[in-house]
Design an enzyme around this catalytic site. Structure first.
Site, PDB file in Angstrom:
ATOM      1  CG  LEU A 148      34.301  37.362  40.788  1.00 29.17           C
ATOM      2  CD1 LEU A 148      33.826  37.568  42.230  1.00 29.17           C
ATOM      3  CD2 LEU A 148      33.175  37.666  39.812  1.00 29.17           C
ATOM      4  CG  ASP A 149      37.232  42.415  36.385  1.00 26.39           C
ATOM      5  OD1 ASP A 149      37.774  41.503  35.739  1.00 26.39           O
ATOM      6  OD2 ASP A 149      36.405  43.215  35.896  1.00 26.39           O
ATOM      7  CE  LYS A 150      44.165  45.232  43.259  1.00 27.48           C
ATOM      8  NZ  LYS A 150      45.336  46.095  42.977  1.00 27.48           N
ATOM      9  CB  THR A 152      34.417  42.535  40.625  1.00 27.40           C
ATOM     10  OG1 THR A 152      34.473  43.489  39.566  1.00 27.40           O
ATOM     11  CG2 THR A 152      33.009  41.987  40.734  1.00 27.40           C
ATOM     12  NE  ARG A 263      35.249  47.328  35.014  1.00 25.54           N
ATOM     13  CZ  ARG A 263      36.566  47.231  35.141  1.00 25.54           C
ATOM     14  NH1 ARG A 263      37.143  46.049  35.333  1.00 25.54           N
ATOM     15  NH2 ARG A 263      37.313  48.315  35.070  1.00 25.54           N
TER      16      ARG A 263
END
Length: 340
Positions: A148-150, A152, A263
């Site tokens: 997961l993105d930082k 998120t 996104r």
């Protein structure tokens, strides 16, 4: 061999292919760097967009080098060869001998990399799991089968041995097409999608020379990758008589798993995520249309409003279908309450 490089700035080198240049880009560049990096490392850098060929990202390691080609490479910072365990608290949803499921908070980087060599989820897992983590993901990504993105938040599963890693990785690669894997996200977006339920089928690739951002690409683009997102509008905020809204809570389910997929896809249809620093810059002034306290809450929201709330997968040893949910984090709860 004379050094053919000219230093343009720290960590960037440039060279022009001479008359002897031939073969694959990754092999030629490995030789030109005289062993400074392995061929596999050079290949990885090319795939990450860290190499420009004649001013454009060279995303294919197998691309042929030609006489006169100008190659620029952004060299990584020196790395500690092996991440160390750090006592970082983990919100463990489930754990057994094969895997661990955690609720990742926003702000936590998944694995070490440039600018984040410590304080990552991997550091926390090494401390928590000791030597049991799978090594198949590599030194810097032990046990990591998805990310997961930082900024998120949400559910993640990590493998604790190689058998579990391979089995889980196969499920994520299949994207649930022939198995039970499901991934669902909650997001707060600007506006309201024209359809209450829909599918965004738009290939993604790198956004110009920026190796971190993504953009919708034409199918015939060299770096275009299939990307499919299904969405449904759950709630609308500040609706108007013309059926538009200032913001919406949506659920997204992934059929593919590209970087920044939700996104970019939501921005592509005109409904970027609130707080997204990369894909919603043109929507920041919309907060001025909101009454207080919603206006203040939106203006200070520190990240993209995205939460991976649901993860379903097959246990690699028992075959049991396992389902995990992570409750919506407080910052998104506050955002939604303010918009209501």
């Amino acid at each position: 061999m004379n050094d053919p490089f000219n230093e343009i700035e720290r960590q960037r080198k440039v060279l022009t292919a001479g008359e002897e240049a031939e073969g694959r880009l990754d092999a030629w560049l490995t030789s030109a760097l005289e062993g400074e990096f392995s061929r596999s490392r050079i290949k990885s850098l090319i795939e990450q967009g860290a190499v420009l060929l004649n001013g454009k990202p060279a995303t294919e390691p197998k691309k042929k080098i030609a006489v006169g080609d100008k190659v620029e490479i952004e060299l990584p910072e020196p790395e500690d060869p092996e991440p160390k365990g750090e006592n970082i608290p983990l919100d463990v949803l489930y754990e057994d001998d094969d895997l661990i499921v955690i609720a990742k908070p926003a702000g936590l980087v998944v694995h070490p990399g440039a600018g984040n060599w410590t304080g990552t989820l991997v550091n926390a897992l090494i401390h928590h799991c000791g030597t049991s983590l799978s090594g198949i993901g590599g030194v810097r990504r032990p046990g990591i089968v998805h990310r997961l993105d930082k900024d998120t938040s949400g559910v993640m599963v990590v493998a604790k041995n190689d058998i579990a890693h391979r089995h889980l990785a196969e499920q994520f690669a299949d994207h649930g097409r022939s198995g039970p894997l499901e991934r669902a996200y909650q997001a707060v977006v600007w506006g309201r999608p024209k359809q209450f339920r829909g599918t965004i089928d738009a290939p993604l690739g790198r956004s110009g020379a920026d190796r971190t951002k993504r953009a919708v690409k034409r199918e015939d683009s060299e770096d275009a990758r299939e990307a499919v997102t299904h969405y449904e509008v759950i709630e609308r905020f500040h609706e108007k008589p013309d059926a538009t809204a200032l913001a919406s809570l949506i659920e997204c389910r992934l059929e593919t798993g590209r970087t920044h997929q939700i996104r970019v896809h939501m921005a592509h249809i005109g409904n970027p995520l609130i707080g997204d620093p990369d894909y919603s810059a043109g929507f920041r002034t919309k907060a001025n249309l909101l009454p207080e306290p919603a206006k203040s809450v939106v203006n200070r929201f520190p990240r993209q409003a995205l939460h991976a709330y649901l993860l379903v997968f097959e246990h690699p040893r028992t075959g049991e279908v396992m389902e995990f949910e992570a409750p919506m984090p407080e910052d998104m709860e506050e955002l939604i309450d303010a918009l209501r």
